[in-house]
Design a protein around this motif. Sequence first.
Motif, PDB file in Angstrom:
ATOM      1  N   UNK B  41     -19.873 -51.307 114.899  1.00  0.00           N
ATOM      2  CA  UNK B  41     -19.107 -50.103 114.565  1.00  0.00           C
ATOM      3  C   UNK B  41     -17.686 -50.400 114.104  1.00  0.00           C
ATOM      4  N   UNK B  42     -16.972 -51.204 114.899  1.00  0.00           N
ATOM      5  CA  UNK B  42     -15.595 -51.469 114.530  1.00  0.00           C
ATOM      6  C   UNK B  42     -15.509 -52.137 113.147  1.00  0.00           C
ATOM      7  N   UNK B  43     -16.273 -53.214 112.890  1.00  0.00           N
ATOM      8  CA  UNK B  43     -16.154 -53.836 111.560  1.00  0.00           C
ATOM      9  C   UNK B  43     -16.529 -52.882 110.439  1.00  0.00           C
ATOM     10  N   UNK B  44     -17.565 -52.057 110.667  1.00  0.00           N
ATOM     11  CA  UNK B  44     -17.972 -51.147 109.595  1.00  0.00           C
ATOM     12  C   UNK B  44     -16.854 -50.145 109.302  1.00  0.00           C
ATOM     13  N   UNK B  45     -16.244 -49.623 110.372  1.00  0.00           N
ATOM     14  CA  UNK B  45     -15.146 -48.668 110.172  1.00  0.00           C
ATOM     15  C   UNK B  45     -13.963 -49.340 109.481  1.00  0.00           C
ATOM     16  N   UNK B  46     -13.628 -50.551 109.959  1.00  0.00           N
ATOM     17  CA  UNK B  46     -12.521 -51.280 109.341  1.00  0.00           C
ATOM     18  C   UNK B  46     -12.857 -51.584 107.895  1.00  0.00           C
ATOM     19  N   UNK B  47     -14.147 -51.830 107.619  1.00  0.00           N
ATOM     20  CA  UNK B  47     -14.567 -52.176 106.260  1.00  0.00           C
ATOM     21  C   UNK B  47     -14.538 -50.987 105.329  1.00  0.00           C
ATOM     22  N   UNK B  48     -14.897 -49.807 105.853  1.00  0.00           N
ATOM     23  CA  UNK B  48     -14.948 -48.613 105.012  1.00  0.00           C
ATOM     24  C   UNK B  48     -13.596 -48.358 104.349  1.00  0.00           C
TER      25      UNK B  48
END
Lengths: 270, 303, 435
Positions: B41-48
Amino acid sequence: MRRTFLLEIVMIVAAVAFLFPVYTLVVLSLKDPAQISQTPLAPPAPPTLDNFTAAWSAAALGPSLVNSTVITAVSLAALIALGSFAAYFLARVQTRLGYGLYVLFLLGIVLPFQLGMIPLYELVSDLGLIGTHAGMVLFYTGVQLPFTVFLYTGFIRALPREYASAAQIDGASHLVAFTRVVFPLLRPITGTVLILNAVFIWNDFFTPLVYLGGSGYETVPVSVFAYVGQYVSQHGLVFAGLVLGALPIVLVFLALQRYVIKGFASGLKG
Amino acid sequence: MTPVTAGRARPARVRRRRFTPASPSWLFAAPALAVYALIVLYPALAGVVYAFTDWSGIGREMSFVGLANFRTLLGDEQAMGSIGNTLLLTVAIVLVQNGVGLLLALGVHARLKSRALLRVIFFAPVVVSPVMVAFLWKYIYNPDPSSGLNGLLGLRVDWLGDPSVALWSIAGMVVWQYAGYSMVIFLAGLEGVPRELHEAAMIDGAGTWQRFRYVTWPLLAPAVTINLMLSTIGGLKLFDQVFAATGGGPGYATETLSTVLYKQAFVFGKFGYSTAVALVLALFVAAVSFVQVYYLRSREVSA
Amino acid sequence: MTDLLHHARVSRGQFLRMMGGLAAATLATTACSTRPDTTATTGGGEAATELKFIGVADQKTPMDELAAAYRKAVPAVRVTASYAPTDQVQTSLRTQLGAGNAPDLHVVYPGNGSAMSMSQIAGAGLLADLSQQAWTGTIPAGFKPAFQLDGKTYLYSAGSSVIGAVYNKKVFEQAGIDAPPATWTEFLGVCEKLKKAGVTPIALGAQTPWVTQLITYALVPSTVYAKDPSFDDKQLAGQAGFAGSGWQQAMEMYLELQKRGYFNDKPNGTTFEQQTSMVATGKAAMAIQVSAVLPDFRKAASSPDDLSMFPVPGADDPAQVWIPAGVVVGLGASAKGRNVEQAKAFIDFLGRQENVNAWAKAIAAIPLTQDANSAIDPAVESFLPFTKDRAVPFMDQRWPNAEVQPVHFAVVQELLAGDSTIGEALKKMDEAYRK
């Protein structure tokens, strides 16, 4: 009876056709370059094991086998422990929040891995886990959790609650009820979880390349493709490398095939 | 291909029971949630966030560009064309993989002497790495009339080199690898069909087809749902096999959303734009899965 | 935005405690217990510094050799290298660079025009400046754009390779051809003779994307740069484009070879691997390739000495025949790495003449600088007369972005498939160039 016989013939023919790529792979790996270019389809005459001895020494698969095994085994243990516990909660909880949490886990299934790739790498690097088995285990545990949780939750929902309830009437806590009563009942789906995750983790190429490249802890696919990249134009050598790379997991599958296919299927019935 | 599927998601209903113990503590889910939040979750959010920047993928230079990347996407001929390829490939894989899987399942479900062996053969490709399978099939698909598939069938087809054939060749390779996967799921469904039902139908004079249509097929509905879900998400996200087999070529004939977003990020150095494409792909997959599950589940109920 | 993370840095210990339970405990124990004893195997005592290198498969032979030599010279430093096919390395390195955690040393492509090229990575401030090292003073003027950005050197490369025809001498002899062609007309004549003799004149593995560009690259020096050596500058200034230049002619020549049936059947379905083995086994007479892959051809051939190379004559006036000679893929030191100084010291070591020679020899390249011990592969000797003033770097090395090259690959495949026209193809390349 005659119809069964006919069907059997048809299925065997289908299986033989299905095996053609495997035949090609094995036959080419047993041929020298002259045979490959002159008689690509014929069985090797005479077969040679030179490709295999060359591939084995050049690809240095020994240490990679250990790395792959450790990473796969520990990740599987972590996935099963974390996944089944979480699923027990998600399957039994009766609040909107619990349901929302379940959907949140499912979200992980549709996200393309590219989305979080760079932040994730930064994170693992900040934790000092680049180039370590622990980093890979952490990665696979996180990435494969959504699917694992999904499989377990579906299965637990279909289990009658009475088992755990009976234990609890006797005064056992949820923890005891889960580990003593429910978890053993999860054997079929645990089989499915094991197989699907093992196949994914063992075969994954990209992540170990990024996280382990140059560390001396490369996994089997990374070693195989470093080797294959070297010998691109020599099909015999390349295919021998591919056979060696695929062999461990195929052998494990063949040894356990009865449990694998049965376990896989029974876990998904519910 | 990550084996994926989506949920039989429905809020658990509160049922009346004589004894309803309290729900398990949320601590059961806490460790999993922690790892999941941290790694996914965190990487995906940071990636978005990158989807709204012009970041090249390296260095510290970047500025926020708002929705510019999404506007670019709408005018990007190549990306829009790749959506078509992605859909065609997915439809082909879903139909053929499950069709073949069902036939194989029906075949090995019968009381054949060799059925244990047949199951193993059909399932075996599933355990092999998709990249290795693509490597092997690249050789099998070589255009030389005396080797590979052409040599076997006496054809002269340019499997991966002909722009009008290449996409279907990739689908063929994927079907070969995953038909066994579908088969095993269908088998699980078939084993759940009570024999008495078949016997009753036979007594009523139903033929093979009728028994399949009216007894087996409706009871296979859950297996159909899972299989369609798995192959649809797998097909939409398919990357390894396409990239290893053709890299999107010849020309742009096999370019899919996954290969486009890969190239934008790692070949063209347009990470921001690539993230925008990834985001669109994620929404696309989520929407398709949701509609599919919704429809198929309602069909299961009525069946 | 990633600063969020940098501010809230969690130590590894805290993090693992936070995870709690079985998983973390297992992680920690496996991480410790399975760490192989690296020092025992090398026998050179404790290595104080480990330099990580990530490279492409082509670099394995020279790098392994020179890393071992360095270990002997400087026992306190150990270079651990890993290699993978180009695409995978590119992905893996871009991820690591993007996350700000590059290996100490990594593959870098010369000039500009690809996502892993010197200009793009150095431009982002991620490559260490090598300008202080003695060897950089000897870089020939013509090669400077490949090594340098804004006057500073960021790339190490052992030399240059050429693009030409890799041919099988035996097959040529059997077809009655005694000398390699010197003009385009002669080249077509040679192909015709070979075709009549029943062999495929030119093996083309256009299924492998990078192979598609080589024939254009072999011809463009003659059709474009021989006429206008400053074409690149004009193109950068927007005064020239692919369309309407000698690129048009080069593409026409490319397709003429196809039309006359000089390629193998179905080049779009044929891979680099198959191309290699066709020439190595004599099924095809030649392949237009970069000299750096000569070792691949030789490994696949039963008698490697039969293979040689000649320049592809892209013009009918021998004086107008120019060749492509580009700096080979090299490496750079990460500016942000933990061991920048040691990494630079290793590159300085690679820059010594004997090591330049060793690297160049392993990949059949022409050494960057030469001394009495420099060996030039006999196969590329016929290119030496050109290298002084009739050679141009590979075209992409001066392209302003990484999109032109992949578009070139795609349009060549489309042209070979008959799905496009030269006009459309060059227009697409111009569009990508201007992005």
